[in-house]
Motif scaffolding. Structure first.
Motif, PDB file in Angstrom:
ATOM      1  N   ASP A  52     -73.996   6.797   4.503  1.00 51.67           N
ATOM      2  CA  ASP A  52     -74.949   5.818   5.021  1.00 51.67           C
ATOM      3  C   ASP A  52     -74.281   4.722   5.847  1.00 51.67           C
ATOM      4  OD1 ASP A  52     -77.158   7.073   3.830  1.00 51.67           O
ATOM      5  OD2 ASP A  52     -76.796   6.046   1.927  1.00 51.67           O
ATOM      6  N   GLY A  55     -75.601   3.126   9.139  1.00 51.72           N
ATOM      7  CA  GLY A  55     -76.880   3.783   9.431  1.00 51.72           C
ATOM      8  C   GLY A  55     -76.737   4.805  10.545  1.00 51.72           C
ATOM      9  N   LEU A  57     -75.387   8.144  10.784  1.00 52.57           N
ATOM     10  CA  LEU A  57     -75.770   9.551  10.650  1.00 52.57           C
ATOM     11  C   LEU A  57     -77.292   9.698  10.601  1.00 52.57           C
ATOM     12  CD1 LEU A  57     -74.780  12.451  10.374  1.00 52.57           C
ATOM     13  CD2 LEU A  57     -74.601  12.093   7.898  1.00 52.57           C
ATOM     14  N   ARG A  58     -77.935   8.830   9.858  1.00 57.99           N
ATOM     15  CA  ARG A  58     -79.401   8.875   9.750  1.00 57.99           C
ATOM     16  C   ARG A  58     -80.041   8.611  11.113  1.00 57.99           C
ATOM     17  NH1 ARG A  58     -82.860   8.167   5.487  1.00 57.99           N
ATOM     18  NH2 ARG A  58     -81.104   7.603   4.137  1.00 57.99           N
ATOM     19  N   ALA A  59     -79.550   7.589  11.826  1.00 59.03           N
ATOM     20  CA  ALA A  59     -80.125   7.247  13.130  1.00 59.03           C
ATOM     21  C   ALA A  59     -79.900   8.362  14.145  1.00 59.03           C
ATOM     22  CB  ALA A  59     -79.508   5.940  13.640  1.00 59.03           C
ATOM     23  N   THR A  60     -78.738   8.992  14.086  1.00 53.51           N
ATOM     24  CA  THR A  60     -78.428  10.071  15.021  1.00 53.51           C
ATOM     25  C   THR A  60     -79.322  11.277  14.762  1.00 53.51           C
ATOM     26  OG1 THR A  60     -76.134   9.331  15.164  1.00 53.51           O
ATOM     27  CG2 THR A  60     -76.607  11.576  15.891  1.00 53.51           C
ATOM     28  N   THR A  61     -79.524  11.606  13.503  1.00 56.30           N
ATOM     29  CA  THR A  61     -80.392  12.735  13.160  1.00 56.30           C
ATOM     30  C   THR A  61     -81.825  12.476  13.597  1.00 56.30           C
ATOM     31  OG1 THR A  61     -78.980  13.251  11.248  1.00 56.30           O
ATOM     32  CG2 THR A  61     -81.183  14.217  11.286  1.00 56.30           C
ATOM     33  N   HIS A  62     -82.314  11.291  13.302  1.00 52.73           N
ATOM     34  CA  HIS A  62     -83.684  10.946  13.704  1.00 52.73           C
ATOM     35  C   HIS A  62     -83.809  10.933  15.229  1.00 52.73           C
ATOM     36  CE1 HIS A  62     -87.630   9.076  13.610  1.00 52.73           C
ATOM     37  NE2 HIS A  62     -87.199   8.172  14.472  1.00 52.73           N
ATOM     38  N   GLU A 114     -78.443   2.493  15.157  1.00 52.58           N
ATOM     39  CA  GLU A 114     -79.593   2.603  16.045  1.00 52.58           C
ATOM     40  C   GLU A 114     -79.274   2.087  17.440  1.00 52.58           C
ATOM     41  OE1 GLU A 114     -82.357   0.369  13.793  1.00 52.58           O
ATOM     42  OE2 GLU A 114     -82.892   2.043  12.442  1.00 52.58           O
ATOM     43  N   THR A 230     -79.940  18.496  12.423  1.00 51.89           N
ATOM     44  CA  THR A 230     -79.202  17.927  11.284  1.00 51.89           C
ATOM     45  C   THR A 230     -77.754  18.392  11.270  1.00 51.89           C
ATOM     46  OG1 THR A 230     -81.212  17.773   9.948  1.00 51.89           O
ATOM     47  CG2 THR A 230     -79.111  17.744   8.768  1.00 51.89           C
ATOM     48  N   ARG A 234     -73.977  16.309  12.076  1.00 52.29           N
ATOM     49  CA  ARG A 234     -72.783  16.367  11.229  1.00 52.29           C
ATOM     50  C   ARG A 234     -71.572  16.848  12.021  1.00 52.29           C
ATOM     51  NH1 ARG A 234     -72.975  15.935   5.963  1.00 52.29           N
ATOM     52  NH2 ARG A 234     -71.164  17.296   5.745  1.00 52.29           N
TER      53      ARG A 234
END
Length: 249
Positions: A52, A55, A57-62, A114, A230, A234
């Motif tokens: 996390d 933020g 990995l989450r932002a890149t995936t979204h 982000e 996803t 990674r």
């Protein structure tokens, strides 16, 4: 690349070798390899320790999922799927296209990850405009139903997005700070960022490659890309394969 002063840079023991490599790079800025590799290695270690972190990995995936949907709209329905440019002054249409594409994919940015995603999307939109046919249709506000992009362009922008996210993050929060302290001109910094983009994208399988190499010609490029997002995120950060969607299907 944006401003590095407004955002906190990576810190802690994980990043020590990268900062040291940065000081060596500042003395020989024509050789980006060592600093680039150390930055990628430190980022990979940080995300392995804390997925996390920033933020990112989450932002890149979204962002990757939103990018696929936006590109699919351009591929199937043309410019009308994104923005109406008819009421915009001709000279302002390219900028309005970039803004609309960026807002559609990235929205507002609040966290460090982000911001990197949003800047990457701007780069992708500008890359689309380097293609003469796309730029012509934007400048003439051609909102006909003909596809605005090909599958090849779809895959090129898809891959570029992930490489640019990594480069934007490292460039803004670490590399730019080193360059600023060393009073380096823009050239060596741009060379370093470009090296990171090429290094990252070289390790990413594009949807076009997966479609051709894994017998998925019966699926649309959008379907393949959505399943890949996803895993591609990674791979971009060097986190390896958890479960290869491409091979398993």
């Amino acid at each position: 690349m944006g401003t590095s002063a407004a955002l906190p840079g990576p810190s802690g023991e994980i990043w020590t070798s990268a900062w040291r490599a940065g000081r060596r790079w500042a003395r020989s800025p024509e050789k980006p390899d060592e600093f680039g590799e150390e930055c990628l290695r430190s980022l990979r270690a940080a995300l392995k320790t804390n997925p996390d972190a920033f933020g990112l990995l989450r932002a890149t995936t979204h962002g990757g999922i939103e990018l696929v949907d936006a590109l699919d709209g351009l591929r199937r329905a043309g410019l009308a799927s994104l923005v109406d440019l008819e009421t915009v002054e001709a000279e302002q249409r390219p900028a309005r296209f970039v803004q609309a594409f960026t807002d559609r994919v990235a929205g507002d940015a609040a966290r460090v990850g982000e911001f990197a995603v949003r800047r990457s999307v701007v780069d992708c939109a500008e890359a689309l405009l380097t293609q003469p046919d796309i730029r012509r249709r934007v400048q003439t506000a051609d909102s006909g139903p003909e596809p605005l992009i090909s599958d090849e362009t779809f895959c090129r922008i898809y891959t570029l997005f992930f490489g640019q996210v990594v480069a934007e993050f490292l460039g803004s929060l670490l590399m730019a700070k080193v360059a600023l302290v060393a009073s380096l001109p823009l050239g060596p910094f741009a060379l370093l960022v470009g090296w990171v983009v090429r290094r990252v994208t070289a390790g990413i399988l594009s949807p076009c490659e997966v479609q051709g190499e894994f017998g998925r010609q019966g699926e649309s490029i959008t379907e393949v890309a959505r399943e890949l997002v996803t895993q591609t995120a990674r791979e971009a950060f060097g986190l390896g394969v958890e479960e290869s969607v491409a091979v398993a299907t």
